[in-house]
Motif scaffolding. Structure first.
Motif, short mmCIF file in Angstrom:
data_model
loop_
_atom_site.label_atom_id
_atom_site.label_comp_id
_atom_site.label_asym_id
_atom_site.label_seq_id
_atom_site.Cartn_x
_atom_site.Cartn_y
_atom_site.Cartn_z
N SER A 54 -5.03 -7.27 -4.90
CA SER A 54 -6.30 -7.69 -4.21
C SER A 54 -6.24 -7.45 -2.80
N PHE A 55 -4.94 -7.92 -2.06
CA PHE A 55 -4.70 -7.83 -0.68
C PHE A 55 -4.85 -6.16 -0.23
N LYS A 56 -4.29 -5.31 -0.92
CA LYS A 56 -4.28 -4.23 -0.74
C LYS A 56 -5.77 -3.35 -0.71
N ILE A 57 -6.41 -4.03 -1.58
CA ILE A 57 -7.82 -3.39 -2.00
C ILE A 57 -8.79 -4.02 -0.98
N ILE A 58 -8.56 -5.43 -0.41
CA ILE A 58 -9.45 -5.72 0.86
C ILE A 58 -9.11 -4.81 2.10
N THR A 59 -7.72 -4.36 2.11
CA THR A 59 -7.53 -3.51 3.16
C THR A 59 -8.35 -2.39 3.25
N ASP A 60 -8.15 -1.64 2.02
CA ASP A 60 -9.14 -0.47 1.82
C ASP A 60 -10.52 -0.65 2.13
N ASP A 91 1.87 5.13 -11.01
CA ASP A 91 1.67 6.76 -10.99
C ASP A 91 0.70 7.02 -9.95
N LEU A 92 -0.39 6.44 -9.64
CA LEU A 92 -1.41 6.87 -8.65
C LEU A 92 -1.17 6.43 -7.38
N ILE A 93 -0.04 5.71 -6.97
CA ILE A 93 0.11 5.20 -5.71
C ILE A 93 0.82 6.12 -4.97
N TYR A 94 0.67 6.66 -3.92
CA TYR A 94 1.34 7.62 -3.03
C TYR A 94 1.01 7.42 -1.44
N ALA A 116 -5.62 3.04 -7.63
CA ALA A 116 -3.95 2.91 -7.94
C ALA A 116 -3.39 1.72 -8.04
N ARG A 117 -4.12 0.59 -6.88
CA ARG A 117 -3.71 -0.50 -7.07
C ARG A 117 -4.01 -1.34 -8.34
N THR A 118 -5.24 -0.92 -8.71
CA THR A 118 -5.62 -1.44 -9.97
C THR A 118 -4.78 -1.37 -11.21
N LEU A 119 -4.44 0.03 -11.22
CA LEU A 119 -3.53 0.41 -12.12
C LEU A 119 -2.29 -0.15 -12.26
N TYR A 120 -1.83 -0.52 -11.09
CA TYR A 120 -0.52 -1.30 -10.93
C TYR A 120 -0.58 -2.65 -11.24
N MET A 121 -1.80 -3.21 -10.90
CA MET A 121 -2.17 -4.63 -11.45
C MET A 121 -2.01 -4.63 -12.94
N VAL A 122 -2.76 -3.68 -13.55
CA VAL A 122 -3.06 -4.17 -14.82
C VAL A 122 -1.76 -3.59 -15.76
N GLU A 123 -1.17 -2.64 -15.49
CA GLU A 123 -0.08 -1.74 -16.35
C GLU A 123 1.33 -1.74 -15.56
N ASN A 124 1.24 -2.45 -14.33
CA ASN A 124 2.41 -2.08 -13.74
C ASN A 124 3.16 -0.73 -13.55
N GLU A 184 -13.02 -5.05 -14.35
CA GLU A 184 -12.78 -5.32 -15.90
C GLU A 184 -11.31 -4.79 -16.35
N GLU A 185 -10.23 -4.43 -15.53
CA GLU A 185 -8.88 -4.00 -15.61
C GLU A 185 -8.71 -2.95 -16.36
N ASP A 186 -9.44 -1.85 -16.11
CA ASP A 186 -9.74 -0.71 -16.80
C ASP A 186 -8.82 0.47 -16.43
N PRO A 187 -7.77 0.71 -17.12
CA PRO A 187 -6.80 1.82 -16.56
C PRO A 187 -7.35 3.21 -16.72
N GLU A 188 -8.06 3.38 -17.74
CA GLU A 188 -8.60 4.64 -17.81
C GLU A 188 -9.43 5.22 -16.95
N GLN A 189 -10.27 4.23 -16.40
CA GLN A 189 -11.22 4.42 -15.24
C GLN A 189 -10.46 4.78 -13.94
N CYS A 190 -9.39 4.05 -13.85
CA CYS A 190 -8.46 4.54 -12.68
C CYS A 190 -8.31 5.91 -12.63
N TYR A 191 -7.70 6.64 -13.56
CA TYR A 191 -7.24 8.08 -13.44
C TYR A 191 -8.68 8.81 -13.44
N ALA A 192 -9.76 8.67 -13.91
CA ALA A 192 -10.95 9.22 -13.80
C ALA A 192 -11.23 9.24 -12.30
#
Length: 226
Positions: free
Chosen positions: A84-90, A223-226, A212-220, A138-146
């Motif tokens: 959440s902190f990283k997301i508000i920064t973005d 993969d998308l963090i770069y 990327a941060r959401t994917l990390y939040m949901v599934e630890n 919604e903590e949706d990992p598939e949407q993150c990849y999309a």
């Protein structure tokens, strides 16, 4: 602090982050409208609204700090707060990019490169941020990849748009009757449009960061963090 109350505060944080995204996206849409309509009043509304975005960011930053300090979070809660902190920064940075659009629109007195559809690309990146926030909510990992896949398309569109501007500039014939003022104006228009394309592309990058941060939040999963 009772665990139930702590969980309520975590949920409030989520709702507040979503609210911040709505404010930021409204500012960005206004920036796009100001650019399209060359509307100085709209431009100032976007620019002046940056203070509200900054204050939301500071308030939520403090909320994140308080939640970390109130009770030692379990791993999943810790990832949620950190994400959440990283997301508000973005989101705050998207707000800054909206301000840039407002400033660019002040000088956009004419359409020099009508073949470059800034509005179409701008609308697409707004949808990316919206989708990223839905994934967060919604903590949706598939949407993150999309979202990450969509960014590849946006990058290509922005590259094509930039190339079109440069190609058009090269092909223009500046004759002996062209004044120094005319040449300077043309170069200023080119620079402004290239900066606009760059900033819109960056909004897409921030959408990927949120995903990327959401994917990390949901599934630890980083993969998308770069």
């Amino acid at each position: 602090m009772p665990r139930e109350s702590y969980q309520e505060r975590l949920e409030t944080l989520r709702e507040d982050v979503l609210y911040m995204s709505e404010v930021v996206l409204e500012r960005f849409r206004l920036g796009l409208n100001a650019l399209e309509q060359k509307d100085e009043e709209l431009a100032w509304e976007v620019i002046d609204g940056d203070d509200e975005v900054n204050q939301l960011y500071l308030d939520l930053e403090q909320d994140c700090i308080d939640l970390l300090a109130l009770q030692q979070p379990v791993a999943s809660d810790l990832r949620f707060i950190a994400a959440s902190f990283k997301i508000i920064t973005d989101l705050e940075r998207v707000g800054d990019l909206a301000t840039n659009l407002g400033e660019y629109s002040m000088d956009a007195e004419r359409d020099v490169f009508p073949e470059v559809d800034i509005q179409d690309i701008g609308t697409a990146v707004v949808e990316m941020i919206e989708d990223a926030m839905v994934a967060y909510s919604e903590e949706d990992p598939e949407q993150c990849y999309a979202i990450a896949e969509t960014d590849d398309v946006i990058d290509e569109q922005c590259e094509d748009a930039s190339e079109a501007v440069v190609r058009d500039l090269i092909e223009r014939q500046i004759d002996a009757d062209s004044s120094e003022t005319d040449i300077e104006q043309l170069m200023a228009d080119v620079s402004r449009l290239l900066l606009t394309i760059r900033d819109i592309e960056r909004v897409g990058d921030h959408a990927v960061n949120i995903a990327a941060r959401t994917l990390y939040m949901v599934e630890n999963d980083d993969d998308l963090i770069y």
